[in-house]
Write an enzyme that holds these catalytic residues in place. Structure first.
Site, short mmCIF file in Angstrom:
data_model
loop_
_atom_site.label_atom_id
_atom_site.label_comp_id
_atom_site.label_asym_id
_atom_site.label_seq_id
_atom_site.Cartn_x
_atom_site.Cartn_y
_atom_site.Cartn_z
N ARG A 1 -0.24 -3.04 4.65
CA ARG A 1 0.38 -4.24 5.25
C ARG A 1 -0.66 -5.20 5.86
O ARG A 1 -0.41 -5.82 6.90
CB ARG A 1 1.38 -3.85 6.36
CG ARG A 1 2.49 -2.94 5.93
CD ARG A 1 3.49 -3.60 4.98
NE ARG A 1 4.65 -2.75 4.81
CZ ARG A 1 4.74 -1.80 3.87
NH1 ARG A 1 3.77 -1.63 2.99
NH2 ARG A 1 5.83 -1.06 3.79
N SER B 1 11.32 -6.09 8.96
CA SER B 1 10.75 -5.09 9.89
C SER B 1 10.06 -5.83 11.03
O SER B 1 9.18 -6.65 10.79
CB SER B 1 9.72 -4.23 9.17
OG SER B 1 10.27 -3.68 8.01
N GLU C 1 5.17 -6.92 13.73
CA GLU C 1 4.70 -7.22 12.37
C GLU C 1 4.65 -8.72 12.08
O GLU C 1 3.72 -9.19 11.42
CB GLU C 1 5.60 -6.51 11.35
CG GLU C 1 5.05 -6.56 9.96
CD GLU C 1 5.88 -5.75 8.97
OE1 GLU C 1 5.68 -4.53 8.91
OE2 GLU C 1 6.71 -6.34 8.26
P1 NAP Z 1 13.14 4.73 5.35
O1 NAP Z 1 13.33 5.12 3.93
O2 NAP Z 1 14.22 5.00 6.34
O3 NAP Z 1 11.78 5.36 5.89
C1 NAP Z 1 11.31 5.06 7.19
C2 NAP Z 1 9.82 4.87 7.11
O4 NAP Z 1 9.23 6.06 6.64
C3 NAP Z 1 9.47 3.75 6.13
O5 NAP Z 1 9.01 2.65 6.87
C4 NAP Z 1 8.46 4.36 5.18
O6 NAP Z 1 7.16 3.78 5.29
C5 NAP Z 1 8.31 5.80 5.59
N1 NAP Z 1 8.59 6.66 4.43
C6 NAP Z 1 9.80 7.10 4.00
N2 NAP Z 1 9.65 7.88 2.92
C7 NAP Z 1 8.33 7.93 2.64
C8 NAP Z 1 7.55 8.56 1.64
N3 NAP Z 1 8.12 9.33 0.69
N4 NAP Z 1 6.21 8.38 1.66
C9 NAP Z 1 5.64 7.62 2.60
N5 NAP Z 1 6.31 6.99 3.58
C10 NAP Z 1 7.65 7.14 3.61
O7 NAP Z 1 12.78 3.18 5.43
P2 NAP Z 1 13.71 1.89 5.22
O8 NAP Z 1 13.78 1.12 6.44
O9 NAP Z 1 14.99 2.26 4.51
O10 NAP Z 1 12.80 1.08 4.24
C11 NAP Z 1 12.65 1.46 2.91
C12 NAP Z 1 11.45 0.75 2.34
O11 NAP Z 1 11.58 -0.69 2.41
C13 NAP Z 1 10.18 1.07 3.13
O12 NAP Z 1 9.15 1.27 2.21
C14 NAP Z 1 9.97 -0.16 3.97
O13 NAP Z 1 8.61 -0.38 4.27
C15 NAP Z 1 10.46 -1.23 3.05
N6 NAP Z 1 10.68 -2.47 3.78
C16 NAP Z 1 9.66 -3.36 3.81
C17 NAP Z 1 9.76 -4.52 4.49
C18 NAP Z 1 8.59 -5.48 4.51
O14 NAP Z 1 7.69 -5.39 3.72
N7 NAP Z 1 8.55 -6.39 5.45
C19 NAP Z 1 10.96 -4.81 5.18
C20 NAP Z 1 11.97 -3.89 5.18
C21 NAP Z 1 11.82 -2.70 4.47
P3 NAP Z 1 6.74 2.46 4.53
O15 NAP Z 1 7.34 1.34 5.31
O16 NAP Z 1 5.26 2.51 4.61
O17 NAP Z 1 7.22 2.52 3.13
#
Ligand code: NAP
Length: 359
Positions: free
Chosen positions: A159, A236, A332
């Site tokens: 990020r 986020s 962020e």
């Molecule tokens: P989630 O699946 O509930 O997981 C919570 C956090 O744990 C995430 O932020 C994710 O990190 C990490 N995670 C979960 N499974 C993982 C794995 N197998 N390996 C490594 N890290 C893991 O998260 P969520 O809120 O529903 O979001 C799903 C995805 O959408 C995430 O990747 C999140 O980053 C992404 N997202 C991105 C943005 C943005 O870029 N601004 C906004 C909203 C959501 P990571 O965030 O590093 O993936």
């Protein structure tokens, strides 16, 4: 397109915080960037989806609306696809898939513009944009020269990138005009995240196409994340903290359910949303702002909030997470504008109200 004065920025930030720009210029052609007034403070705006407006912006807001997308070339290994910085990111991803060029499907439905993707090295569901970025074209606004950044020049890490680290995305030192993506022809499905795997299994899809992965991720995001057009937010709101392995292990002793994701460098990524939820903020409000009931990482404006409301909530959440877990969450989004002396919106209970069930 002339420079406009005292321009409202309400529609240019997805949190819908009220603020005005002393001057505003919509950039539709790169030639406009070579004729800017010198020595003026400049601010670059894209889709405004990762932005907190603290108050009025005393300077020139450059609203990047450069459009265009094309196949630059292809070789035996990959397609090279370029999009101008003002293109909507989600529409661009869908367009690449429709052309039969997979590789960006895990990043569907992330709000914002193509020009913002390298800045934050946007990522979702196990893919970072930096893995697919081949080149970034940018203009140095001080010298008026174009520079091409190859992937290594961008210094992508989790990020983050050279633009964010150096603050170029704010100051206009380097305005991104287009991005070239390298989409390998040897495509492999990336379904490592549990939510994606579960959803595919429920749909009885064993060998998904890129299109099917996109459909699954669109469904997941629509279920979990608020649509900024209906409920203003900036995605986020806090970064996932990356901590030393020892620290994570100690925390896990007192919090056995703590999700931990080991990183290549030996450190451990923690889930900011989980920490916020444990600190009691999921679905909880403070005045007109709150942490979203379906995903605690998203700060939402339920109507009429000002920057002070948002800062009060941010401080309260950080304080509670610090007290509970001994670590400080970092926001962020980028913060822009001069804070006004106005008071936060008055509300009865500064300790917050209990969760709302639905938006
Ligand atoms: P989630 O699946 O509930 O997981 C919570 C956090 O744990 C995430 O932020 C994710 O990190 C990490 N995670 C979960 N499974 C993982 C794995 N197998 N390996 C490594 N890290 C893991 O998260 P969520 O809120 O529903 O979001 C799903 C995805 O959408 C995430 O990747 C999140 O980053 C992404 N997202 C991105 C943005 C943005 O870029 N601004 C906004 C909203 C959501 P990571 O965030 O590093 O993936």
């Amino acid at each position: 397109m002339p420079v406009l004065s005292n321009f409202s920025l309400l529609d240019l930030n997805t949190l819908r915080l009220p603020a005005r720009a002393a001057q505003y210029l919509r950039i539709e052609q790169t030639a406009q960037l070579l004729a800017l007034p010198p020595h003026q403070q400049r601010f670059i705006f894209g889709g405004g989806s990762n932005l907190v407006l603290l108050g009025d912006v005393d300077g020139l807001v450059l609203h990047v609306a450069l459009m265009g997308r094309r196949l630059v070339t292809e070789d035996a290994e990959a397609w090279y696809v370029e999009a101008s910085a003002g293109e909507n990111w989600h529409d661009f991803v869908l367009w690449t898939l429709a052309q039969g060029w997979p590789g960006l499907e895990n990043l569907v439905l992330i709000p914002g513009t193509v020009g913002a993707t390298p800045v934050q090295n946007i990522g979702a569901y196990g893919l970072e944009a930096g893995e697919r970025i081949h080149q970034v074209r940018a203009i140095d606004l001080d010298s008026g020269t174009e520079r091409v950044f190859n992937q290594a020049d961008c210094q992508f890490v989790y990020r983050n990138s050279i633009w964010k680290r150096e603050g170029w995305h704010l100051t206009g030192k380097s305005l991104i005009t287009s991005v070239v993506f390298r989409l390998p022809k040897a495509w492999q499905a990336n379904c490592g995240y549990a939510d994606v795997a579960i959803e595919l299994a429920e749909r009885q899809i064993q060998s998904p196409t890129a299109q099917q992965i996109a459909e699954v991720i669109i469904a997941l995001r629509q279920r979990k994340l608020p649509d900024p057009a209906l409920l203003p937010n900036a995605g986020s709101f806090f970064e996932n903290p990356i901590v030393d392995a020892d620290f994570a292990q100690k925390l896990a002793l007192t919090h056995p359910d703590l999700p931990r994701y080991p990183q290549a460098d030996g450190r451990v990524k923690l889930a900011a949303g989980w920490l916020i939820e444990q600190a009691g903020w999921k679905g909880r409000q403070l005045g007109p702002v709150g942490m979203y009931e379906k995903q605690a990482l998203v700060l939402v404006n339920r109507g009429g909030a000002c920057a002070q409301d948002l800062l009060a909530l941010m401080a309260a959440v950080r304080e509670d997470v610090a007290r509970g877990f001994g670590l400080t969450l970092e926001p962020e989004p980028v913060f822009v504008g001069t804070p006004s002396p106005a008071k936060a919106t008055p509300f009865a209970n500064r300790m917050g109200t209990r969760p709302r069930q639905n938006s």
